[in-house]
Design a protein around this motif. Structure first.
Motif, PDB file in Angstrom:
ATOM      1  N   GLY A 279      28.235 105.265  77.933  1.00  0.00           N
ATOM      2  CA  GLY A 279      29.432 104.731  78.577  1.00  0.00           C
ATOM      3  C   GLY A 279      30.653 105.586  78.306  1.00  0.00           C
ATOM      4  N   HIS A 280      30.764 106.083  77.075  1.00  0.00           N
ATOM      5  CA  HIS A 280      31.877 106.969  76.720  1.00  0.00           C
ATOM      6  C   HIS A 280      31.865 108.221  77.593  1.00  0.00           C
ATOM      7  CE1 HIS A 280      34.485 109.543  74.244  1.00  0.00           C
ATOM      8  NE2 HIS A 280      33.514 110.438  74.269  1.00  0.00           N
ATOM      9  N   LEU A 281      30.690 108.833  77.747  1.00  0.00           N
ATOM     10  CA  LEU A 281      30.577 110.035  78.575  1.00  0.00           C
ATOM     11  C   LEU A 281      30.862 109.713  80.049  1.00  0.00           C
ATOM     12  CD1 LEU A 281      27.328 111.572  77.038  1.00  0.00           C
ATOM     13  CD2 LEU A 281      29.664 112.414  76.709  1.00  0.00           C
ATOM     14  N   ALA A 282      30.261 108.627  80.524  1.00  0.00           N
ATOM     15  CA  ALA A 282      30.366 108.280  81.947  1.00  0.00           C
ATOM     16  C   ALA A 282      31.776 107.873  82.340  1.00  0.00           C
ATOM     17  CB  ALA A 282      29.380 107.160  82.278  1.00  0.00           C
ATOM     18  N   SER A 283      32.558 107.380  81.395  1.00  0.00           N
ATOM     19  CA  SER A 283      33.925 106.976  81.712  1.00  0.00           C
ATOM     20  C   SER A 283      34.849 108.177  81.877  1.00  0.00           C
ATOM     21  CB  SER A 283      34.469 106.058  80.613  1.00  0.00           C
ATOM     22  OG  SER A 283      34.654 106.767  79.398  1.00  0.00           O
ATOM     23  N   ARG A 284      34.393 109.339  81.420  1.00  0.00           N
ATOM     24  CA  ARG A 284      35.209 110.560  81.475  1.00  0.00           C
ATOM     25  C   ARG A 284      34.676 111.591  82.458  1.00  0.00           C
ATOM     26  NH1 ARG A 284      35.670 107.881  77.054  1.00  0.00           N
ATOM     27  NH2 ARG A 284      37.516 108.017  75.696  1.00  0.00           N
ATOM     28  N   ARG A 285      33.425 111.412  82.877  1.00  0.00           N
ATOM     29  CA  ARG A 285      32.774 112.357  83.778  1.00  0.00           C
ATOM     30  C   ARG A 285      31.992 111.564  84.818  1.00  0.00           C
ATOM     31  NH1 ARG A 285      29.831 115.576  78.761  1.00  0.00           N
ATOM     32  NH2 ARG A 285      31.715 116.495  77.829  1.00  0.00           N
ATOM     33  N   HIS A 286      31.833 112.121  85.987  1.00  0.00           N
ATOM     34  CA  HIS A 286      31.061 111.405  87.005  1.00  0.00           C
ATOM     35  C   HIS A 286      29.599 111.287  86.585  1.00  0.00           C
ATOM     36  CE1 HIS A 286      30.461 109.673  90.931  1.00  0.00           C
ATOM     37  NE2 HIS A 286      29.475 110.508  91.180  1.00  0.00           N
ATOM     38  N   TYR A 287      29.058 112.374  86.066  1.00  0.00           N
ATOM     39  CA  TYR A 287      27.740 112.362  85.441  1.00  0.00           C
ATOM     40  C   TYR A 287      27.917 112.717  83.970  1.00  0.00           C
ATOM     41  CZ  TYR A 287      25.524 111.831  89.999  1.00  0.00           C
ATOM     42  OH  TYR A 287      25.119 111.341  91.207  1.00  0.00           O
ATOM     43  N   LEU A 288      26.839 112.695  83.197  1.00  0.00           N
ATOM     44  CA  LEU A 288      26.992 112.752  81.741  1.00  0.00           C
ATOM     45  C   LEU A 288      27.487 114.088  81.226  1.00  0.00           C
ATOM     46  CD1 LEU A 288      23.912 110.661  80.539  1.00  0.00           C
ATOM     47  CD2 LEU A 288      26.243 109.919  81.069  1.00  0.00           C
ATOM     48  N   ALA A 289      27.138 115.183  81.898  1.00  0.00           N
ATOM     49  CA  ALA A 289      27.568 116.502  81.425  1.00  0.00           C
ATOM     50  C   ALA A 289      28.683 117.092  82.264  1.00  0.00           C
ATOM     51  CB  ALA A 289      26.377 117.463  81.396  1.00  0.00           C
ATOM     52  N   GLY A 290      29.094 116.392  83.313  1.00  0.00           N
ATOM     53  CA  GLY A 290      30.123 116.929  84.185  1.00  0.00           C
ATOM     54  C   GLY A 290      30.106 116.269  85.549  1.00  0.00           C
ATOM     55  N   PRO A 291      30.577 116.973  86.578  1.00  0.00           N
ATOM     56  CA  PRO A 291      30.737 116.359  87.898  1.00  0.00           C
ATOM     57  C   PRO A 291      29.448 116.194  88.695  1.00  0.00           C
ATOM     58  CG  PRO A 291      31.464 118.634  87.955  1.00  0.00           C
ATOM     59  CD  PRO A 291      31.165 118.328  86.520  1.00  0.00           C
ATOM     60  N   VAL A 292      28.382 116.910  88.336  1.00  0.00           N
ATOM     61  CA  VAL A 292      27.150 116.859  89.121  1.00  0.00           C
ATOM     62  C   VAL A 292      25.966 116.450  88.252  1.00  0.00           C
ATOM     63  CG1 VAL A 292      27.967 118.599  90.760  1.00  0.00           C
ATOM     64  CG2 VAL A 292      26.640 119.323  88.759  1.00  0.00           C
TER      65      VAL A 292
END
Length: 222
Positions: free
Chosen positions: A145-158
């Motif tokens: 959730g922390h990652l997803a709240s800052r990025r569209h996907y977990l490592a970035g935009p795609v």
């Protein structure tokens, strides 16, 4: 046509299944019950573990992360790793997190206690192990959730291999109804996005005989 040896609730095999679907590689799925220790399968992978990818020419590739790198090297599009070094680092870091940390702390415990013990007659699930997995799962859902709240996907935009790895493990936990999704809205939003992908929907169509997942399991709009 290539053949992928897998097992229903092997997160490593699920991860590779997502990658071959994303790469549009035609494969025949072959269910492999690792505990049977078939000699023909051991000849392909002496470790006796799925996944194993056998290509048309008979070349056999084992190890989920090694297969992932092989697919990325041999099938350029669509790319599942970023082009820049920092982006590739972040995906590899998350692959280690999900396949090692989440796998050790959550999914291996769940599969061992709730699947193997039941179907292999190994006795009742160990309640301490089940509780430990449930508590650890909360930590991982919080991190997703922390990652997803800052990025569209977990490592970035795609969508990348990092999302494939996380979805492979989370889908196993979700099969057993172990996630109270309403408590994790950011992680749920991310999972809804990945569940809408054809590669993930193919995983969610699997059903283990005698073990039914919760009603929301295969629904992208849960």
């Amino acid at each position: 046509m290539a053949t992928l040896y897998h097992h229903w609730l092997s997160p490593a095999a699920r991860f590779v299944r997502v990658l071959v679907m994303e790469k549009r590689l035609d494969v025949t799925l072959r269910l492999e019950k690792e505990w049977e220790r078939r000699q023909a399968f051991l000849a392909l992978n002496p470790a006796g573990e799925v996944p194993v990818l056998v290509m048309d020419d008979g070349s056999a590739y084992s190890g989920a992360l090694a297969i992932a790198e092989y697919l990325e090297d041999t099938i350029a599009e669509p790319a599942l790793m970023p082009e820049n070094p920092d982006g590739r680092y972040e995906v590899r870091r998350l692959l280690g997190w999900f396949h090692t940390k989440l796998g050790t702390e959550v999914t291996r415990l769940i599969v061992s206690e709730k699947l193997f013990k039941r179907f292999l007659g190994m006795g009742e699930p160990d309640s301490d192990s089940v509780r430990c997995a449930a508590q650890n799962l909360k930590t991982h859902l919080r991190y997703i959730g922390h990652l997803a709240s800052r990025r569209h996907y977990l490592a970035g935009p795609v969508f990348t291999m990092a999302d494939a790895a996380a979805a492979a493990h989370i889908s196993v936990a979700d099969y057993f109804g172990d996630i109270a999704w309403d408590a994790w809205p950011d992680a749920k939003d991310w999972y809804m996005r990945v569940k809408s992908r054809r590669s993930i929907r193919a995983l969610l169509a699997d059903r283990i005989p005698g073990l039914v997942p919760p009603p929301h399991y295969g629904d992208p709009d849960f």
